[in-house]
Design a protein around this motif. Structure first.
Motif, mmCIF file in Angstrom:
data_model
loop_
_atom_site.group_PDB
_atom_site.id
_atom_site.type_symbol
_atom_site.label_atom_id
_atom_site.label_comp_id
_atom_site.label_asym_id
_atom_site.label_seq_id
_atom_site.Cartn_x
_atom_site.Cartn_y
_atom_site.Cartn_z
ATOM 1 N N VAL A 62 3.004 -12.333 17.359
ATOM 2 C CA VAL A 62 1.943 -13.281 17.017
ATOM 3 C C VAL A 62 2.519 -14.470 16.250
ATOM 4 C CG1 VAL A 62 -0.256 -13.604 15.805
ATOM 5 C CG2 VAL A 62 0.202 -11.445 16.976
ATOM 6 N N ASP A 63 2.958 -14.222 15.008
ATOM 7 C CA ASP A 63 3.486 -15.292 14.157
ATOM 8 C C ASP A 63 4.985 -15.487 14.367
ATOM 9 O OD1 ASP A 63 1.022 -15.749 13.001
ATOM 10 O OD2 ASP A 63 1.407 -14.477 11.256
ATOM 11 N N THR A 64 5.428 -16.714 14.176
ATOM 12 C CA THR A 64 6.857 -17.031 14.167
ATOM 13 C C THR A 64 7.363 -16.853 12.748
ATOM 14 O OG1 THR A 64 6.604 -18.616 15.972
ATOM 15 C CG2 THR A 64 8.526 -18.899 14.531
ATOM 16 N N PHE A 65 8.544 -16.247 12.601
ATOM 17 C CA PHE A 65 9.127 -16.087 11.272
ATOM 18 C C PHE A 65 10.644 -16.172 11.356
ATOM 19 C CE2 PHE A 65 8.208 -11.870 12.965
ATOM 20 C CZ PHE A 65 9.403 -11.195 12.806
ATOM 21 N N THR A 66 11.271 -16.370 10.190
ATOM 22 C CA THR A 66 12.718 -16.524 10.105
ATOM 23 C C THR A 66 13.321 -15.358 9.330
ATOM 24 O OG1 THR A 66 12.491 -18.914 10.162
ATOM 25 C CG2 THR A 66 14.570 -18.053 9.333
ATOM 26 N N LEU A 67 14.454 -14.865 9.825
ATOM 27 C CA LEU A 67 15.184 -13.767 9.194
ATOM 28 C C LEU A 67 16.574 -14.218 8.801
ATOM 29 C CD1 LEU A 67 14.679 -10.951 11.843
ATOM 30 C CD2 LEU A 67 13.623 -11.019 9.606
ATOM 31 N N ASP A 68 17.128 -13.549 7.820
ATOM 32 C CA ASP A 68 18.546 -13.680 7.532
ATOM 33 C C ASP A 68 19.241 -12.855 8.608
ATOM 34 O OD1 ASP A 68 21.174 -13.426 6.644
ATOM 35 O OD2 ASP A 68 20.597 -13.227 4.534
ATOM 36 N N ALA A 147 10.686 -11.149 6.219
ATOM 37 C CA ALA A 147 10.952 -12.497 6.726
ATOM 38 C C ALA A 147 11.357 -13.368 5.551
ATOM 39 C CB ALA A 147 9.708 -13.060 7.398
ATOM 40 N N ARG A 148 12.198 -14.305 5.804
ATOM 41 C CA ARG A 148 12.701 -15.175 4.745
ATOM 42 C C ARG A 148 11.566 -16.011 4.156
ATOM 43 N NH1 ARG A 148 17.128 -16.996 2.414
ATOM 44 N NH2 ARG A 148 17.477 -19.221 2.247
ATOM 45 N N GLY A 149 11.271 -15.772 2.865
ATOM 46 C CA GLY A 149 10.256 -16.538 2.157
ATOM 47 C C GLY A 149 8.825 -16.278 2.578
ATOM 48 N N MET A 150 8.595 -15.264 3.419
ATOM 49 C CA MET A 150 7.242 -15.044 3.927
ATOM 50 C C MET A 150 6.747 -13.619 3.729
ATOM 51 S SD MET A 150 7.524 -17.235 7.430
ATOM 52 C CE MET A 150 5.797 -17.114 7.860
ATOM 53 N N GLY A 151 7.525 -12.765 3.106
ATOM 54 C CA GLY A 151 7.072 -11.404 2.861
ATOM 55 C C GLY A 151 7.412 -10.442 3.984
ATOM 56 N N VAL A 152 6.654 -9.372 4.064
ATOM 57 C CA VAL A 152 6.926 -8.306 5.024
ATOM 58 C C VAL A 152 6.571 -8.762 6.437
ATOM 59 C CG1 VAL A 152 6.297 -5.965 5.728
ATOM 60 C CG2 VAL A 152 6.574 -6.502 3.302
ATOM 61 N N ALA A 153 7.550 -8.637 7.329
ATOM 62 C CA ALA A 153 7.329 -8.990 8.734
ATOM 63 C C ALA A 153 6.949 -7.753 9.540
ATOM 64 C CB ALA A 153 8.570 -9.635 9.329
ATOM 65 N N ALA A 154 7.531 -6.593 9.186
ATOM 66 C CA ALA A 154 7.239 -5.352 9.904
ATOM 67 C C ALA A 154 7.520 -4.161 9.003
ATOM 68 C CB ALA A 154 8.080 -5.264 11.177
ATOM 69 N N LYS A 155 6.778 -3.110 9.233
ATOM 70 C CA LYS A 155 6.973 -1.854 8.493
ATOM 71 C C LYS A 155 6.890 -0.721 9.509
ATOM 72 C CE LYS A 155 5.404 -0.750 4.139
ATOM 73 N NZ LYS A 155 4.365 -0.485 3.129
ATOM 74 N N LEU A 156 7.925 0.124 9.514
ATOM 75 C CA LEU A 156 8.014 1.197 10.490
ATOM 76 C C LEU A 156 8.239 2.528 9.784
ATOM 77 C CD1 LEU A 156 8.410 2.049 13.539
ATOM 78 C CD2 LEU A 156 10.857 1.719 13.118
ATOM 79 N N PRO A 157 7.317 3.485 9.933
ATOM 80 C CA PRO A 157 7.561 4.817 9.369
ATOM 81 C C PRO A 157 8.697 5.484 10.158
ATOM 82 C CG PRO A 157 5.273 4.576 10.073
ATOM 83 C CD PRO A 157 6.014 3.382 10.547
ATOM 84 N N ILE A 158 9.650 6.079 9.423
ATOM 85 C CA ILE A 158 10.750 6.763 10.102
ATOM 86 C C ILE A 158 10.902 8.170 9.549
ATOM 87 C CG2 ILE A 158 12.005 4.630 10.601
ATOM 88 C CD1 ILE A 158 13.978 5.455 8.369
ATOM 89 N N ARG A 159 11.484 9.030 10.365
ATOM 90 C CA ARG A 159 11.805 10.409 9.991
ATOM 91 C C ARG A 159 13.160 10.693 10.604
ATOM 92 N NH1 ARG A 159 8.442 15.105 8.880
ATOM 93 N NH2 ARG A 159 9.603 16.983 9.401
ATOM 94 N N VAL A 160 14.120 11.112 9.774
ATOM 95 C CA VAL A 160 15.501 11.261 10.218
ATOM 96 C C VAL A 160 16.052 12.599 9.767
ATOM 97 C CG1 VAL A 160 17.819 10.287 10.088
ATOM 98 C CG2 VAL A 160 15.837 8.774 10.045
ATOM 99 N N ALA A 161 16.622 13.364 10.715
ATOM 100 C CA ALA A 161 17.299 14.618 10.405
ATOM 101 C C ALA A 161 18.805 14.374 10.425
ATOM 102 C CB ALA A 161 16.921 15.690 11.418
#
Length: 166
Positions: A62-68, A147-161
């Motif tokens: 949806v939105d455009t954002f910038t990442l490091d 995202a750079r200067g824009m807060g959380v871009a994505a959040k993913l629940p993970i489970r790792v063995a």
């Protein structure tokens, strides 16, 4: 230097007025709107109880954002709310401080809807309560992309063995 009562009162009123004016200006500053449509995927390559390594893929819908584009761990991509699988208590890890220079313009990646960017990430998960630092056989939490200067871009629940003991 001796001050008269009227001068002292005037000085206090002037400094109070200056303080309230600056904080009032900060209160009216616009807050960034939450990003919409950021997506993250994560593929584990290794988790040995001390380090979690994998490949992260980040997309925009949806939105455009910038990442490091260097995807520095704990800055652009982080693990939050990490706990042993099935337990509510958060795990306590040794923190490893890293200091990075700001990204160069060629290291910034702008993601527009329909575009993806990925890279390898590694998170040290050295348990403070264990003598050798080896942590739980299974951990779960949230992989968070900022995202750079824009807060959380994505959040993913993970489970790792753990991948080293099967």
């Amino acid at each position: 230097m001796q001050m008269t009562k009227p001068a002292l009162v005037a000085l206090l009123l002037a400094t109070t007025a200056c303080s309230s004016t600056s904080s009032d200006r900060q209160a009216r500053a616009p807050t960034p709107k939450p990003l919409k449509g950021g997506i993250a995927e994560f593929s584990v390559t290794r988790y040995d109880g001390r380090f979690l390594e994998g490949r992260v893929l980040i997309g925009a819908t949806v939105d455009t954002f910038t990442l490091d584009g260097r995807l520095p761990e704990w800055f652009a991509v982080s693990l939050e709310d990490v706990r042993e699988c099935g337990k509510p208590e958060l795990l306590d890890f040794w923190s490893i401080e890293t200091f990075l220079p700001p990204p160069r313009p060629d290291e910034l990646v702008t993601l527009r809807p329909g575009h993806w960017y990925g890279g390898n990430v590694s998170f040290p998960l050295l348990d403070r309560k264990k003598v050798n630092g080896v942590g739980a056989p299974c951990v779960e939490g949230n992989l968070v992309v900022r995202a750079r200067g824009m807060g959380v871009a994505a959040k993913l629940p993970i489970r790792v063995a753990r991948t080293d003991i099967r």
